[in-house]
Design a protein around this motif. Sequence first.
Motif, PDB file in Angstrom:
ATOM      1  N   TYR A  82       0.831  -1.206   0.000  1.00 13.45           N
ATOM      2  CA  TYR A  82       0.000   0.000   0.000  1.00 13.45           C
ATOM      3  C   TYR A  82       0.872   1.265   0.000  1.00 13.45           C
ATOM      4  CZ  TYR A  82      -2.692   3.885   1.847  1.00 13.45           C
ATOM      5  OH  TYR A  82      -3.245   5.122   2.035  1.00 13.45           O
ATOM      6  N   GLY A  83       1.880   1.286   0.857  1.00 10.28           N
ATOM      7  CA  GLY A  83       2.737   2.466   0.959  1.00 10.28           C
ATOM      8  C   GLY A  83       3.805   2.544  -0.116  1.00 10.28           C
ATOM      9  N   ARG A  84       3.855   1.519  -0.969  1.00 16.28           N
ATOM     10  CA  ARG A  84       4.892   1.435  -2.007  1.00 16.28           C
ATOM     11  C   ARG A  84       6.289   1.496  -1.394  1.00 16.28           C
ATOM     12  NH1 ARG A  84       0.704   4.549  -4.440  1.00 16.28           N
ATOM     13  NH2 ARG A  84      -0.047   3.632  -6.388  1.00 16.28           N
ATOM     14  N   VAL A  85       6.396   0.870  -0.233  1.00 17.37           N
ATOM     15  CA  VAL A  85       7.670   0.816   0.488  1.00 17.37           C
ATOM     16  C   VAL A  85       8.311  -0.531   0.129  1.00 17.37           C
ATOM     17  CG1 VAL A  85       8.791   1.037   2.739  1.00 17.37           C
ATOM     18  CG2 VAL A  85       6.625   2.209   2.304  1.00 17.37           C
ATOM     19  N   TRP A  86       8.861  -0.583  -1.072  1.00 14.98           N
ATOM     20  CA  TRP A  86       9.345  -1.843  -1.625  1.00 14.98           C
ATOM     21  C   TRP A  86      10.482  -2.427  -0.807  1.00 14.98           C
ATOM     22  CZ3 TRP A  86       5.257  -2.776  -3.974  1.00 14.98           C
ATOM     23  CH2 TRP A  86       4.597  -1.830  -4.750  1.00 14.98           C
ATOM     24  N   TRP A  87      11.308  -1.599  -0.194  1.00 12.52           N
ATOM     25  CA  TRP A  87      12.425  -2.099   0.608  1.00 12.52           C
ATOM     26  C   TRP A  87      11.950  -2.736   1.917  1.00 12.52           C
ATOM     27  CZ3 TRP A  87      12.846   0.095   5.381  1.00 12.52           C
ATOM     28  CH2 TRP A  87      12.261   1.353   5.562  1.00 12.52           C
ATOM     29  N   LEU A  88      10.705  -2.514   2.293  1.00 12.69           N
ATOM     30  CA  LEU A  88      10.148  -3.138   3.497  1.00 12.69           C
ATOM     31  C   LEU A  88       9.792  -4.607   3.253  1.00 12.69           C
ATOM     32  CD1 LEU A  88       8.993  -2.917   6.407  1.00 12.69           C
ATOM     33  CD2 LEU A  88       6.886  -2.058   5.380  1.00 12.69           C
ATOM     34  N   LEU A  89       9.404  -4.944   2.033  1.00 13.74           N
ATOM     35  CA  LEU A  89       8.891  -6.279   1.736  1.00 13.74           C
ATOM     36  C   LEU A  89       9.891  -7.404   2.006  1.00 13.74           C
ATOM     37  CD1 LEU A  89       6.734  -5.493  -1.418  1.00 13.74           C
ATOM     38  CD2 LEU A  89       6.109  -5.406   1.006  1.00 13.74           C
ATOM     39  N   PRO A  90      11.172  -7.265   1.650  1.00 14.06           N
ATOM     40  CA  PRO A  90      12.109  -8.344   2.022  1.00 14.06           C
ATOM     41  C   PRO A  90      12.196  -8.547   3.535  1.00 14.06           C
ATOM     42  CG  PRO A  90      13.114  -6.896   0.406  1.00 14.06           C
ATOM     43  CD  PRO A  90      11.827  -6.250   0.832  1.00 14.06           C
ATOM     44  N   GLY A  91      12.108  -7.466   4.305  1.00 14.82           N
ATOM     45  CA  GLY A  91      12.122  -7.579   5.767  1.00 14.82           C
ATOM     46  C   GLY A  91      10.911  -8.333   6.278  1.00 14.82           C
ATOM     47  N   VAL A  92       9.754  -8.091   5.659  1.00 18.22           N
ATOM     48  CA  VAL A  92       8.545  -8.808   6.056  1.00 18.22           C
ATOM     49  C   VAL A  92       8.701 -10.294   5.737  1.00 18.22           C
ATOM     50  CG1 VAL A  92       6.062  -9.051   5.691  1.00 18.22           C
ATOM     51  CG2 VAL A  92       7.081  -6.778   5.772  1.00 18.22           C
ATOM     52  N   LEU A  93       9.294 -10.606   4.586  1.00 19.26           N
ATOM     53  CA  LEU A  93       9.504 -12.013   4.230  1.00 19.26           C
ATOM     54  C   LEU A  93      10.472 -12.693   5.198  1.00 19.26           C
ATOM     55  CD1 LEU A  93       9.653 -11.771   0.345  1.00 19.26           C
ATOM     56  CD2 LEU A  93       7.777 -12.611   1.772  1.00 19.26           C
TER      57      LEU A  93
END
Length: 157
Positions: free
Chosen positions: A127-138
Amino acid sequence: MTEQIGLSWLGALFLLALIVPNLLWTRRKPRDYDPSREDRRLTLLERTGQVWVTCGALLSTGIRLGPWSGWSWWLAGAAALMALYECWWVRYFQSPRTMADFTAGLLGVPVAGASLPVAAFFLLGIYGRVWWLLPGVLILGIGHIGIHLGHRREALA
C-alpha cells in the motif's frame, strides 16, 4: 519520487495493534511454552525481520492515509488482517491458553497468530509502495511463522 524518511502515524498504529496483545501475552503465556527448543536460525531471522519491519513501518512516509483510490484496497486488506489478528488474540486469551491454543489457526489461516500480522505488514508495505520493506517482512515471516509451526508440531505430537 524517492521515499522520504519520517514518522508514519499509520505505521505506528499498525505496530501498536501488534505490540499491545504481545505485551499482555507476557503475563498470559501458554502453560507448556518452552522457547529453549526454538531453532536459533529461525529466531535470528525473526529478530532481524522485527527490526527491519519496525523501522520500515515507523519511518516510511509512504505509509500514510490518502484519498481513496483503487490502491487503497491494499490498506483495507492490511487492516482486515490486523482486525482478524486482534480477534485471534481475544480467542486465545479466552482459551485455556495451551500451546495448541497459542498456535491455532483462524478461518483457515494456519498459525494465525504468526501468519496474520506478517501478511498484514506485507500488504501495508505494498500500500505504501515501500518496496524495501517487503524483504524484511519475508524474513520476519520465515522466522516467526517457522517458529510457530515448530511449536504447533510439538503441541499436536
